[in-house]
Enzyme design. Structure first.
Site, PDB file in Angstrom:
ATOM      1  CG  ASP A   1      -2.080   1.113   1.072  1.00  0.00           C
ATOM      2  OD1 ASP A   1      -3.250   0.529   0.948  1.00  0.00           O
ATOM      3  OD2 ASP A   1      -1.646   2.095   1.155  1.00  0.00           O
ATOM      4  CB  ILE A   2       0.674   4.218  -2.203  1.00  0.00           C
ATOM      5  CG1 ILE A   2       2.109   5.189  -2.909  1.00  0.00           C
ATOM      6  CG2 ILE A   2      -0.496   5.136  -2.065  1.00  0.00           C
ATOM      7  CD1 ILE A   2       1.631   5.579  -4.257  1.00  0.00           C
TER       8      ILE A   2
ATOM      9  CG  ASN B   1     -11.966  -0.383   4.137  1.00  0.00           C
ATOM     10  OD1 ASN B   1     -12.212  -1.201   5.178  1.00  0.00           O
ATOM     11  ND2 ASN B   1     -10.912  -0.038   3.745  1.00  0.00           N
TER      12      ASN B   1
ATOM     13  N   GLY C   1     -15.266   3.224   3.994  1.00  0.00           N
ATOM     14  CA  GLY C   1     -13.963   3.660   3.427  1.00  0.00           C
ATOM     15  C   GLY C   1     -13.451   3.155   2.335  1.00  0.00           C
ATOM     16  CD  GLN C   2     -14.777  -0.383  -2.486  1.00  0.00           C
ATOM     17  OE1 GLN C   2     -15.932  -0.435  -2.069  1.00  0.00           O
ATOM     18  NE2 GLN C   2     -14.317  -0.944  -3.767  1.00  0.00           N
TER      19      GLN C   2
ATOM     20  CG  HIS D   1      -8.819  -2.951  -2.213  1.00  0.00           C
ATOM     21  ND1 HIS D   1      -9.818  -2.410  -2.913  1.00  0.00           N
ATOM     22  CD2 HIS D   1      -8.631  -2.325  -1.142  1.00  0.00           C
ATOM     23  CE1 HIS D   1     -10.053  -1.173  -2.585  1.00  0.00           C
ATOM     24  NE2 HIS D   1      -9.272  -1.323  -1.144  1.00  0.00           N
TER      25      HIS D   1
ATOM     26  CG  HIS E   1      -6.596  -2.718   3.353  1.00  0.00           C
ATOM     27  ND1 HIS E   1      -5.982  -1.849   3.040  1.00  0.00           N
ATOM     28  CD2 HIS E   1      -8.042  -2.484   2.732  1.00  0.00           C
ATOM     29  CE1 HIS E   1      -6.799  -0.638   2.301  1.00  0.00           C
ATOM     30  NE2 HIS E   1      -8.029  -1.291   2.313  1.00  0.00           N
TER      31      HIS E   1
HETATM   32  P1  AMP Z   1      -9.790   1.421   0.165  1.00  0.00           P
HETATM   33  O1  AMP Z   1      -9.821   2.774   1.241  1.00  0.00           O
HETATM   34  O2  AMP Z   1     -10.237   0.390   1.216  1.00  0.00           O
HETATM   35  O3  AMP Z   1     -10.294   1.644  -1.119  1.00  0.00           O
HETATM   36  O4  AMP Z   1      -8.184   1.316   0.026  1.00  0.00           O
HETATM   37  C1  AMP Z   1      -7.476   1.749  -1.150  1.00  0.00           C
HETATM   38  C2  AMP Z   1      -6.130   1.698  -0.775  1.00  0.00           C
HETATM   39  O5  AMP Z   1      -5.270   1.747  -1.971  1.00  0.00           O
HETATM   40  C3  AMP Z   1      -5.578   2.535   0.200  1.00  0.00           C
HETATM   41  O6  AMP Z   1      -5.104   2.147   1.443  1.00  0.00           O
HETATM   42  C4  AMP Z   1      -4.528   3.656  -0.493  1.00  0.00           C
HETATM   43  O7  AMP Z   1      -3.230   4.038   0.479  1.00  0.00           O
HETATM   44  C5  AMP Z   1      -3.917   2.621  -1.399  1.00  0.00           C
HETATM   45  N1  AMP Z   1      -3.683   3.061  -2.740  1.00  0.00           N
HETATM   46  C6  AMP Z   1      -4.031   4.214  -3.609  1.00  0.00           C
HETATM   47  N2  AMP Z   1      -3.093   4.344  -4.676  1.00  0.00           N
HETATM   48  C7  AMP Z   1      -2.225   3.338  -4.542  1.00  0.00           C
HETATM   49  C8  AMP Z   1      -1.230   3.079  -5.487  1.00  0.00           C
HETATM   50  N3  AMP Z   1      -0.799   3.738  -6.451  1.00  0.00           N
HETATM   51  N4  AMP Z   1      -0.312   2.196  -4.988  1.00  0.00           N
HETATM   52  C9  AMP Z   1      -0.528   1.361  -4.029  1.00  0.00           C
HETATM   53  N5  AMP Z   1      -1.716   1.579  -2.927  1.00  0.00           N
HETATM   54  C10 AMP Z   1      -2.260   2.608  -3.244  1.00  0.00           C
END
Ligand code: AMP
Length: 113
Positions: free
Chosen positions: A29-30, A86, A92-93, A99, A101
């Site tokens: 995760d970024i 999520n 919180g999606q 995906h 986590h």
């Molecule tokens: P959610 O809030 O459950 O939809 O999770 C989306 C996740 O994607 C968040 O934890 C972000 O930090 C992560 N995210 C967004 N863009 C990227 C990216 N380019 N590479 C890796 N993770 C990302």
């Protein structure tokens, strides 16, 4: 609709990939929320958990198996870890390609905020 996760699958957007097989891709995760924070995604577009059907539900099992394997590789199996999905606004999606986590490397709190 394709999201940035589809572009990570096709390598149009870079990511730190930690695991891949025919069904799933996993990458860091970024914005990590724990010492280990990995996202595990199916290699098909499913927007939210609301779009899960009998036909595509096997991807959830593949994602869980990947989570177990990655957790083991990261040395988290015995101390433990957390898997979160999520769904939509209240969940919180923010990215609409389902995906998991995988979070670990520290103690998690319950209930979550
Ligand atoms: P959610 O809030 O459950 O939809 O999770 C989306 C996740 O994607 C968040 O934890 C972000 O930090 C992560 N995210 C967004 N863009 C990227 C990216 N380019 N590479 C890796 N993770 C990302």
């Amino acid at each position: 609709m394709p999201t940035l996760f589809t572009k990570i699958i096709s390598r149009e957007i870079p990511a730190k990939i930690v695991y891949e097989n025919d069904h799933v891709l996993a990458f860091e995760d970024i914005h990590p929320q724990a010492p280990h924070h990995v996202l595990i995604i199916p290699k098909i577009e499913i927007s939210t958990l609301n779009d899960l059907t009998r036909e595509n539900a096997s991807y959830i099992g593949e994602m869980m198996l990947a989570a177990k394997e990655i957790a083991s590789k990261l040395g988290m199996s015995s101390k433990g870890y957390r898997v979160v999905m999520n769904c939509n606004e209240d969940g919180g999606q923010t990215v609409f390609h389902i995906h998991m986590h995988l979070l670990g490397g520290r103690a998690m709190h319950w209930p979550p905020g």
